[in-house]
Design a protein around this motif. Structure first.
Motif, mmCIF file in Angstrom:
data_model
loop_
_atom_site.group_PDB
_atom_site.id
_atom_site.type_symbol
_atom_site.label_atom_id
_atom_site.label_comp_id
_atom_site.label_asym_id
_atom_site.label_seq_id
_atom_site.Cartn_x
_atom_site.Cartn_y
_atom_site.Cartn_z
ATOM 1 N N PRO A 1 0.805 -1.221 0.000
ATOM 2 C CA PRO A 1 0.000 0.000 0.000
ATOM 3 C C PRO A 1 0.835 1.267 0.000
ATOM 4 O O PRO A 1 1.887 1.345 0.634
ATOM 5 C CB PRO A 1 -0.809 -0.115 1.295
ATOM 6 N N GLY A 2 0.356 2.249 -0.748
ATOM 7 C CA GLY A 2 0.977 3.571 -0.797
ATOM 8 C C GLY A 2 -0.088 4.640 -0.607
ATOM 9 O O GLY A 2 -1.276 4.332 -0.530
ATOM 10 N N PRO A 3 0.289 5.887 -0.565
ATOM 11 C CA PRO A 3 -0.676 6.951 -0.290
ATOM 12 C C PRO A 3 -1.722 7.156 -1.389
ATOM 13 O O PRO A 3 -2.802 7.674 -1.125
ATOM 14 C CB PRO A 3 0.195 8.204 -0.123
ATOM 15 N N ASP A 4 -1.417 6.730 -2.613
ATOM 16 C CA ASP A 4 -2.350 6.922 -3.725
ATOM 17 C C ASP A 4 -2.883 5.618 -4.290
ATOM 18 O O ASP A 4 -3.470 5.600 -5.374
ATOM 19 C CB ASP A 4 -1.672 7.711 -4.846
ATOM 20 N N GLY A 5 -2.673 4.515 -3.599
ATOM 21 C CA GLY A 5 -3.129 3.214 -4.075
ATOM 22 C C GLY A 5 -2.052 2.173 -3.861
ATOM 23 O O GLY A 5 -0.965 2.467 -3.360
ATOM 24 N N TYR A 6 -2.365 0.965 -4.226
ATOM 25 C CA TYR A 6 -1.423 -0.140 -4.057
ATOM 26 C C TYR A 6 -0.381 -0.129 -5.168
ATOM 27 O O TYR A 6 -0.698 0.120 -6.331
ATOM 28 C CB TYR A 6 -2.172 -1.475 -4.040
ATOM 29 N N LEU A 7 0.858 -0.407 -4.798
ATOM 30 C CA LEU A 7 1.950 -0.408 -5.767
ATOM 31 C C LEU A 7 2.095 -1.757 -6.456
ATOM 32 O O LEU A 7 2.681 -1.843 -7.529
ATOM 33 C CB LEU A 7 3.258 -0.019 -5.066
ATOM 34 N N GLY A 8 1.575 -2.823 -5.830
ATOM 35 C CA GLY A 8 1.634 -4.152 -6.425
ATOM 36 C C GLY A 8 0.253 -4.646 -6.801
ATOM 37 O O GLY A 8 -0.729 -4.390 -6.107
ATOM 38 N N ARG A 9 0.192 -5.349 -7.940
ATOM 39 C CA ARG A 9 -1.096 -5.870 -8.417
ATOM 40 C C ARG A 9 -0.829 -7.107 -9.258
ATOM 41 O O ARG A 9 0.018 -7.079 -10.161
ATOM 42 C CB ARG A 9 -1.786 -4.800 -9.252
#
Length: 194
Positions: free
Chosen positions: A155-163
């Motif tokens: 998780p990051g401040p603008d959404g998830y970095l991994g998908r």
């Protein structure tokens, strides 16, 4: 411009919406309600939605140790204008056993949403951003419309970095802070028009 950045709603307004939401819930059986971007959003419940939740609930419940519990469709206030009700959430069992009507998003280790035709944007975009910003370690989107499971992590401040995206075809392994969790996607229902 980001539409969500324009939403400026007070805590008092959120409380008013929550009060309205509570009154409406009994008036509209068969609908699920949340507060999204300062609006009460109603989504009709479909058989594949409920079946997916029940199947995944059973799989997760069999793997979680006694420290963790599952809840479904319970209010999680995320701040002014946003009160989500995750289809499934894994939280500490001691907190779940308090049997409250609302819980802090900071308790959630894993959030799960099942996509319906009216929730595509909310599940893939809006909740992605808010769940990640609150540090929810893992977010799963089960999509009967596409026949796939999407795992979001880091998780990051603008959404998830991994998908990662997995077709409904077999076992998916999630390596979480609470242990390795397996989800068998093969029995999950797929919309006939997928």
């Amino acid at each position: 411009m980001d539409r969500e950045a324009d939403v400026t709603i007070s805590e008092a307004e959120t409380e008013r919406l929550h009060s309205q939401l509570t009154r409406y819930e009994g008036m509209f059986p068969g609908y699920r309600m949340e507060i999204v971007e300062g609006n009460i959003v109603m989504s009709p419940v479909r058989p594949f939605h409920n079946e997916t939740i029940m199947l995944v609930w059973g799989q997760l419940a069999a793997q979680l140790d006694a420290e963790w519990g599952l809840m479904s469709d319970v209010a999680i206030p995320f701040g002014p204008g946003f009160e989500f009700c995750p289809d499934l959430a894994v939280i500490p069992a001691r907190e779940k056993n308090r049997d409250l009507t609302a819980y802090s998003p900071d308790l959630i280790e894993l959030a799960v949403e099942v996509v319906s035709p009216s929730s595509v944007r909310n599940d893939y975009e809006t909740k992605n951003k808010h769940y990640a910003a609150r540090g929810i370690a893992h977010y799963l989107v089960l999509d009967p419309l596409q026949g796939h499971l999407v795992t979001f992590w880091n998780p990051g401040p603008d959404g998830y970095l991994g998908r990662d995206t997995f077709p409904y075809a077999g076992m998916v392994t999630l390596n979480t802070r609470i242990g390795k969790l397996l989800i068998d996607t093969a029995p999950l229902p797929i919309h006939p028009k997928a």
